[in-house]
Every structure is written in C-alpha cells, then in structure tokens.
Write an enzyme that holds these catalytic residues in place. Structure first.
Site, PDB file in Angstrom:
ATOM      1  N   ASN A   9       0.880  -1.173   0.000  1.00  0.00           N
ATOM      2  CA  ASN A   9       0.000   0.000   0.000  1.00  0.00           C
ATOM      3  C   ASN A   9       0.913   1.217   0.000  1.00  0.00           C
ATOM      4  OD1 ASN A   9      -1.881   1.985   0.430  1.00  0.00           O
ATOM      5  ND2 ASN A   9      -2.336   1.410   2.545  1.00  0.00           N
ATOM      6  N   LYS A  11       0.156   4.285  -0.346  1.00  0.00           N
ATOM      7  CA  LYS A  11      -0.439   5.505   0.239  1.00  0.00           C
ATOM      8  C   LYS A  11      -0.155   6.693  -0.686  1.00  0.00           C
ATOM      9  CE  LYS A  11       0.034   3.261   4.653  1.00  0.00           C
ATOM     10  NZ  LYS A  11       0.086   3.357   6.096  1.00  0.00           N
ATOM     11  N   HIS A  93      -9.464   1.951   4.546  1.00  0.00           N
ATOM     12  CA  HIS A  93      -8.185   2.015   5.272  1.00  0.00           C
ATOM     13  C   HIS A  93      -8.326   2.972   6.458  1.00  0.00           C
ATOM     14  CE1 HIS A  93      -4.039   2.851   6.281  1.00  0.00           C
ATOM     15  NE2 HIS A  93      -3.759   1.695   5.721  1.00  0.00           N
ATOM     16  N   GLU A  95      -6.540   5.235   7.578  1.00  0.00           N
ATOM     17  CA  GLU A  95      -6.232   6.644   7.298  1.00  0.00           C
ATOM     18  C   GLU A  95      -7.417   7.324   6.621  1.00  0.00           C
ATOM     19  OE1 GLU A  95      -2.583   5.713   5.310  1.00  0.00           O
ATOM     20  OE2 GLU A  95      -1.799   5.021   7.226  1.00  0.00           O
ATOM     21  N   GLU A 165      -6.013  -4.666  10.355  1.00  0.00           N
ATOM     22  CA  GLU A 165      -4.877  -3.777  10.601  1.00  0.00           C
ATOM     23  C   GLU A 165      -5.104  -2.994  11.899  1.00  0.00           C
ATOM     24  OE1 GLU A 165      -2.671  -2.667   6.751  1.00  0.00           O
ATOM     25  OE2 GLU A 165      -4.336  -1.297   6.938  1.00  0.00           O
ATOM     26  N   GLY A 171       2.461   1.814  10.655  1.00  0.00           N
ATOM     27  CA  GLY A 171       3.499   2.837  10.530  1.00  0.00           C
ATOM     28  C   GLY A 171       4.238   3.134  11.823  1.00  0.00           C
ATOM     29  N   SER A 211       3.071  -2.656  10.208  1.00  0.00           N
ATOM     30  CA  SER A 211       4.518  -2.837  10.401  1.00  0.00           C
ATOM     31  C   SER A 211       5.011  -4.232   9.991  1.00  0.00           C
ATOM     32  CB  SER A 211       4.906  -2.504  11.837  1.00  0.00           C
ATOM     33  OG  SER A 211       4.603  -1.143  12.119  1.00  0.00           O
TER      34      SER A 211
HETATM   35  P1  PGA Z   1       2.744  -0.143   7.538  1.00  0.00           P
HETATM   36  O1  PGA Z   1       1.310   0.252   6.894  1.00  0.00           O
HETATM   37  O2  PGA Z   1       3.137  -1.460   6.912  1.00  0.00           O
HETATM   38  O3  PGA Z   1       3.662   0.985   7.131  1.00  0.00           O
HETATM   39  O4  PGA Z   1       2.542  -0.252   8.991  1.00  0.00           O
HETATM   40  C1  PGA Z   1       0.304  -0.711   6.738  1.00  0.00           C
HETATM   41  C2  PGA Z   1      -0.923  -0.090   6.124  1.00  0.00           C
HETATM   42  O5  PGA Z   1      -1.260   1.052   6.461  1.00  0.00           O
HETATM   43  O6  PGA Z   1      -1.608  -0.720   5.289  1.00  0.00           O
END
Ligand code: PGA
Length: 249
Positions: A9, A11, A93, A95, A165, A171, A211
C-alpha cells in the site's frame, strides 16, 4: 485452499515515473508461478502506468467512490478504475476512516459497487490503541465487519480480501505479535462465518497489516488464519518488497 495474497500500500507516495521504476524492478523477479498473489495499491495517477507495466503484479486502487458519475469533485468512480484495468481496490483504510470520514456504510456501498464490476475489494478494519487497551478489539472487529459487509451476498463476500490492521501497529514499527494477529484474523473469519456461513468464512482471504517487514512476514504467513499481508512502508522500496516476495513465494 486459499491462495495467499500480499499487497503493498503505497499511500500518497510515488510519482508515475517512480511507480514505473518500481514496476520494472519487481516484475523482473516475478514469474507468475509463485504460490501467492502479489500486488501494489497505488495512487490514482500512477494506476495507468502500473497496469501497463504489470505482467504478474496485481494493481489495486487505494480508494473509489460508490457512485458511477456526477458532481463529486475530486472523486474517482469504479467504471473509471475498470477502464484503466484495475482488478483490486483497497477500501476503508484507517487513514481514510480517520482523515476523510470513511464509514462502514461507505465501505459497504463501495464493496457492492466494486464487486458488480468484478473488482475485488480489500476491506480494511482494525481497532485504535485506546480500544485495544480497553479490551474492545473483538467488538470493534465485529461491528466494523457487520457494517462494512451490509447488503453483500455470501458469494460476493467469498471473493473479498479483508485486512485486519490494528491502528496502533500501522506505521509505528510496533507490529502485533503473531498470536494477536492470528487471534484477530481468526475472529474476522469466524465473524464472516457467523454473518454468512462456514463456506464463506473459509473462502474469504484475511490479511494482517501493521509494520509488516521482510524479517517478520514469515511468522505471520505461518499462521493458519492469516492468508497474506497489507504492507505500507516496506512496500515502497524495490529491495524490501523483493525480500518480502522471496520470503513468501
Ligand atoms: P505499515 O502500513 O506497513 O507501514 O505499517 C500498513 C498499512 O497502512 O496498510
């Protein structure tokens, strides 16, 4: 037998020329004979270049609008994605839920519309750190699933990918232990079984995200109810995504 699915992803990262560079680097290591599906979720403006340069990599959009057309400035519809050649789309997601008010109701409408055009939704769910600390994880998972799958038929849900998630792991480098990830992915599957039936729950592919890195992906993939991963940071560099492919193919 569920085929594992590992999706990056990006982003809001990568210009079209950067996306092209990534595609060239990754496509050379994929043969199409891998035991898992591999893909990347890319910003809208990168999708065309990604699709045109994809041989074995799945290209996913990171969002869509549930309506087909109209006065919705800045939005992108499913027919638009379809014409570009998109086959998967991330929805819900955290976010987008946090910054753009995407709700379970939006997710249900988006999933329905995507499936009508044979685009597979990758539905994201997961609890905040406060909800985790308060012991509300299971309630959050069940509520998000019931709301985000509302109106979908069992045969539609069976085709979907659901990414569990935990927001506290996204992140942050603070990945969930494999035990937590497995328990929650199993709960996702059991909830789908309760909402639909055994067969649908066994068919739906469940990813863990938060992560995930080259050095921890193997332990997640070894878990019974984890069929793959949604990967942010570690999907941005060709080298780390290659390591993830090497660890899982
Ligand atoms: P990350 O993000 O692997 O950087 O933790 C995962 C995601 O937001 O799908």
């Amino acid at each position: 037998m569920r085929k594992p699915i590992i999706v990056g992803n990006w982003k809001m990262n990568k210009t079209p020329s950067e996306a092209l560079e990534f595609m060239k680097g990754i496509e050379e290591v994929l043969t199409g004979e891998e035991a898992a599906d591999y893909g990347v979720g890319a910003p809208y403006v990168d999708l065309d270049v990604c699709v045109k340069n994809a041989k074995n990599l799945i290209i996913a959009a990171e969002n869509c609008n549930e309506k087909d057309s109209g006065a919705y400035t800045g939005e992108v519809s499913v027919p638009m994605l379809k014409e570009v050649g998109i086959t998967y789309c991330i929805i819900g997601h955290s976010e987008r839920r946090t910054y753009y008010n995407e709700t379970n109701e939006h997710c249900a409408l988006k999933a329905k519309r995507l499936l009508a055009d044979n685009i597979i939704p990758i539905l994201c769910i997961g609890e905040t750190e406060a909800e985790y600390d308060a012991g509300k994880t299971a309630d959050v998972i069940k509520t998000q699933l019931a709301g985000s799958l509302a109106g979908l038929e069992a045969c539609e849900v069976a085709k979907m990918v659901i990414a569990y998630e935990p927001i506290w792991a996204i992140g942050t480098g603070k990945s969930a232990t494999k035990e937590i990830a497995e328990d929650c992915c199993k709960l996702v599957r059991d909830t789908v079984k309760a909402l639909y039936d055994e067969e649908t729950g066994e068919a739906v592919r469940v990813q863990y995200g938060g992560s995930v890195k080259p050095d921890n992906i193997r332990e997640y993939m070894a878990c019974e109810d984890i069929d793959g991963a949604l990967i942010g940071g570690a999907s941005l560099k060709v080298d780390s995504f290659k390591e993830i492919i090497d660890a899982t193919k």
